[in-house]
Design a protein around this motif. Sequence first.
Motif, PDB file in Angstrom:
ATOM      1  N   MET A  77       0.846  -1.175   0.000  1.00  0.00           N
ATOM      2  CA  MET A  77       0.000   0.000   0.000  1.00  0.00           C
ATOM      3  C   MET A  77       0.891   1.238   0.000  1.00  0.00           C
ATOM      4  N   LYS A  78       0.576   2.154  -0.841  1.00  0.00           N
ATOM      5  CA  LYS A  78       1.370   3.370  -0.957  1.00  0.00           C
ATOM      6  C   LYS A  78       0.782   4.449  -0.059  1.00  0.00           C
ATOM      7  N   ASN A  79       1.605   5.322   0.398  1.00  0.00           N
ATOM      8  CA  ASN A  79       1.165   6.447   1.230  1.00  0.00           C
ATOM      9  C   ASN A  79       0.917   7.669   0.350  1.00  0.00           C
ATOM     10  N   GLU A  80      -0.054   7.560  -0.525  1.00  0.00           N
ATOM     11  CA  GLU A  80      -0.400   8.669  -1.407  1.00  0.00           C
ATOM     12  C   GLU A  80      -1.665   9.334  -0.888  1.00  0.00           C
ATOM     13  N   PHE A  81      -1.691  10.636  -1.021  1.00  0.00           N
ATOM     14  CA  PHE A  81      -2.864  11.391  -0.610  1.00  0.00           C
ATOM     15  C   PHE A  81      -3.794  11.571  -1.802  1.00  0.00           C
ATOM     16  N   ALA A  82      -5.080  11.505  -1.545  1.00  0.00           N
ATOM     17  CA  ALA A  82      -6.055  11.746  -2.603  1.00  0.00           C
ATOM     18  C   ALA A  82      -6.049  13.224  -2.960  1.00  0.00           C
ATOM     19  N   ILE A  83      -6.119  13.487  -4.245  1.00  0.00           N
ATOM     20  CA  ILE A  83      -6.136  14.877  -4.702  1.00  0.00           C
ATOM     21  C   ILE A  83      -7.575  15.368  -4.677  1.00  0.00           C
ATOM     22  N   ARG A  84      -7.801  16.461  -3.985  1.00  0.00           N
ATOM     23  CA  ARG A  84      -9.141  17.047  -3.899  1.00  0.00           C
ATOM     24  C   ARG A  84      -9.105  18.398  -4.599  1.00  0.00           C
ATOM     25  N   ASP A  85      -9.659  18.423  -5.776  1.00  0.00           N
ATOM     26  CA  ASP A  85      -9.720  19.672  -6.517  1.00  0.00           C
ATOM     27  C   ASP A  85     -11.161  20.191  -6.531  1.00  0.00           C
ATOM     28  N   GLU A  86     -11.383  21.245  -7.303  1.00  0.00           N
ATOM     29  CA  GLU A  86     -12.715  21.859  -7.353  1.00  0.00           C
ATOM     30  C   GLU A  86     -13.757  20.898  -7.902  1.00  0.00           C
ATOM     31  N   ARG A  87     -13.351  20.060  -8.865  1.00  0.00           N
ATOM     32  CA  ARG A  87     -14.296  19.114  -9.439  1.00  0.00           C
ATOM     33  C   ARG A  87     -14.746  18.099  -8.396  1.00  0.00           C
ATOM     34  N   THR A  88     -13.821  17.601  -7.609  1.00  0.00           N
ATOM     35  CA  THR A  88     -14.163  16.633  -6.564  1.00  0.00           C
ATOM     36  C   THR A  88     -15.142  17.235  -5.574  1.00  0.00           C
ATOM     37  N   ILE A  89     -14.880  18.445  -5.164  1.00  0.00           N
ATOM     38  CA  ILE A  89     -15.753  19.118  -4.201  1.00  0.00           C
ATOM     39  C   ILE A  89     -17.128  19.380  -4.818  1.00  0.00           C
ATOM     40  N   ALA A  90     -17.156  19.779  -6.083  1.00  0.00           N
ATOM     41  CA  ALA A  90     -18.442  20.025  -6.756  1.00  0.00           C
ATOM     42  C   ALA A  90     -19.262  18.743  -6.859  1.00  0.00           C
ATOM     43  N   VAL A  91     -18.608  17.622  -7.195  1.00  0.00           N
ATOM     44  CA  VAL A  91     -19.320  16.350  -7.298  1.00  0.00           C
ATOM     45  C   VAL A  91     -19.828  15.908  -5.924  1.00  0.00           C
ATOM     46  N   GLU A  92     -19.009  16.082  -4.888  1.00  0.00           N
ATOM     47  CA  GLU A  92     -19.453  15.738  -3.535  1.00  0.00           C
ATOM     48  C   GLU A  92     -20.661  16.571  -3.134  1.00  0.00           C
ATOM     49  N   ASN A  93     -20.596  17.870  -3.379  1.00  0.00           N
ATOM     50  CA  ASN A  93     -21.720  18.738  -3.023  1.00  0.00           C
ATOM     51  C   ASN A  93     -22.978  18.370  -3.799  1.00  0.00           C
ATOM     52  N   ALA A  94     -22.834  18.021  -5.074  1.00  0.00           N
ATOM     53  CA  ALA A  94     -23.992  17.598  -5.864  1.00  0.00           C
ATOM     54  C   ALA A  94     -24.581  16.308  -5.312  1.00  0.00           C
ATOM     55  N   SER A  95     -23.726  15.393  -4.870  1.00  0.00           N
ATOM     56  CA  SER A  95     -24.244  14.142  -4.311  1.00  0.00           C
ATOM     57  C   SER A  95     -24.962  14.388  -2.991  1.00  0.00           C
ATOM     58  N   TYR A  96     -24.438  15.304  -2.171  1.00  0.00           N
ATOM     59  CA  TYR A  96     -25.111  15.634  -0.910  1.00  0.00           C
ATOM     60  C   TYR A  96     -26.466  16.286  -1.176  1.00  0.00           C
ATOM     61  N   ARG A  97     -26.518  17.153  -2.181  1.00  0.00           N
ATOM     62  CA  ARG A  97     -27.772  17.827  -2.529  1.00  0.00           C
ATOM     63  C   ARG A  97     -28.809  16.806  -3.004  1.00  0.00           C
ATOM     64  N   LEU A  98     -28.382  15.867  -3.839  1.00  0.00           N
ATOM     65  CA  LEU A  98     -29.290  14.834  -4.323  1.00  0.00           C
ATOM     66  C   LEU A  98     -29.772  13.941  -3.176  1.00  0.00           C
ATOM     67  N   ALA A  99     -28.855  13.556  -2.293  1.00  0.00           N
ATOM     68  CA  ALA A  99     -29.229  12.709  -1.159  1.00  0.00           C
ATOM     69  C   ALA A  99     -30.206  13.439  -0.237  1.00  0.00           C
ATOM     70  N   TYR A 100     -29.973  14.722   0.019  1.00  0.00           N
ATOM     71  CA  TYR A 100     -30.882  15.492   0.869  1.00  0.00           C
ATOM     72  C   TYR A 100     -32.261  15.595   0.223  1.00  0.00           C
ATOM     73  N   THR A 101     -32.291  15.823  -1.083  1.00  0.00           N
ATOM     74  CA  THR A 101     -33.569  15.942  -1.775  1.00  0.00           C
ATOM     75  C   THR A 101     -34.365  14.644  -1.675  1.00  0.00           C
ATOM     76  N   VAL A 102     -33.707  13.518  -1.918  1.00  0.00           N
ATOM     77  CA  VAL A 102     -34.379  12.216  -1.822  1.00  0.00           C
ATOM     78  C   VAL A 102     -34.867  11.983  -0.395  1.00  0.00           C
ATOM     79  N   LEU A 103     -34.030  12.291   0.578  1.00  0.00           N
ATOM     80  CA  LEU A 103     -34.402  12.086   1.974  1.00  0.00           C
ATOM     81  C   LEU A 103     -35.570  12.979   2.379  1.00  0.00           C
ATOM     82  N   ALA A 104     -35.503  14.256   2.020  1.00  0.00           N
ATOM     83  CA  ALA A 104     -36.566  15.189   2.403  1.00  0.00           C
ATOM     84  C   ALA A 104     -37.902  14.801   1.776  1.00  0.00           C
ATOM     85  N   TYR A 105     -37.904  14.485   0.479  1.00  0.00           N
ATOM     86  CA  TYR A 105     -39.157  14.116  -0.157  1.00  0.00           C
ATOM     87  C   TYR A 105     -39.637  12.745   0.309  1.00  0.00           C
ATOM     88  N   GLY A 106     -38.713  11.852   0.643  1.00  0.00           N
ATOM     89  CA  GLY A 106     -39.105  10.560   1.205  1.00  0.00           C
ATOM     90  C   GLY A 106     -39.814  10.724   2.535  1.00  0.00           C
TER      91      GLY A 106
END
Length: 97
Positions: free
Chosen positions: A1-30
Motif C-alpha cells: 500500500m502506498k502512502n499517497e494522498f487523494a487529490i481534492r480539486d474543485e471538481r471533486t468538491i463540486a461532485v461531492e456537493n452535488a451528491s449531498y444535494r441529491l441525497a438530501y432531496t431524496v431524503l426530504a421528499y421521502g
Amino acid sequence: MKNEFAIRDERTIAVENASYRLAYTVLAYGVLLSVIYRGFVLQEGSWDLMALVILSSGIAAFYQGRHKILDRRMLLPALILMLLSGLAAAIIAFLLS
C-alpha cells in the motif's frame, strides 16, 4: 500500500456537493411522502417527521445566510412559496375537519 494522498480539486468538491444535494432531496421528499402516507392512510400524526424536514431546511437557510450567499432575488420566491404552502395547509386542514 502506498502512502499517497487523494487529490481534492474543485471538481471533486463540486461532485461531492452535488451528491449531498441529491441525497438530501431524496431524503426530504421521502420523509414528506411518509408523512402524507401516515396522515391519509394510517390516520396518524407525523409532526415529528415534518419538524425534521422543516428544521433541516431552516438549518440550510441559516447556514447560507450566515455565509452571505442568499440574495434578494431568492427571498421573494421563497416567501411566496411559504405563504402559498401555509395557505394550502390551512385549506386542507379545514376540509379534513
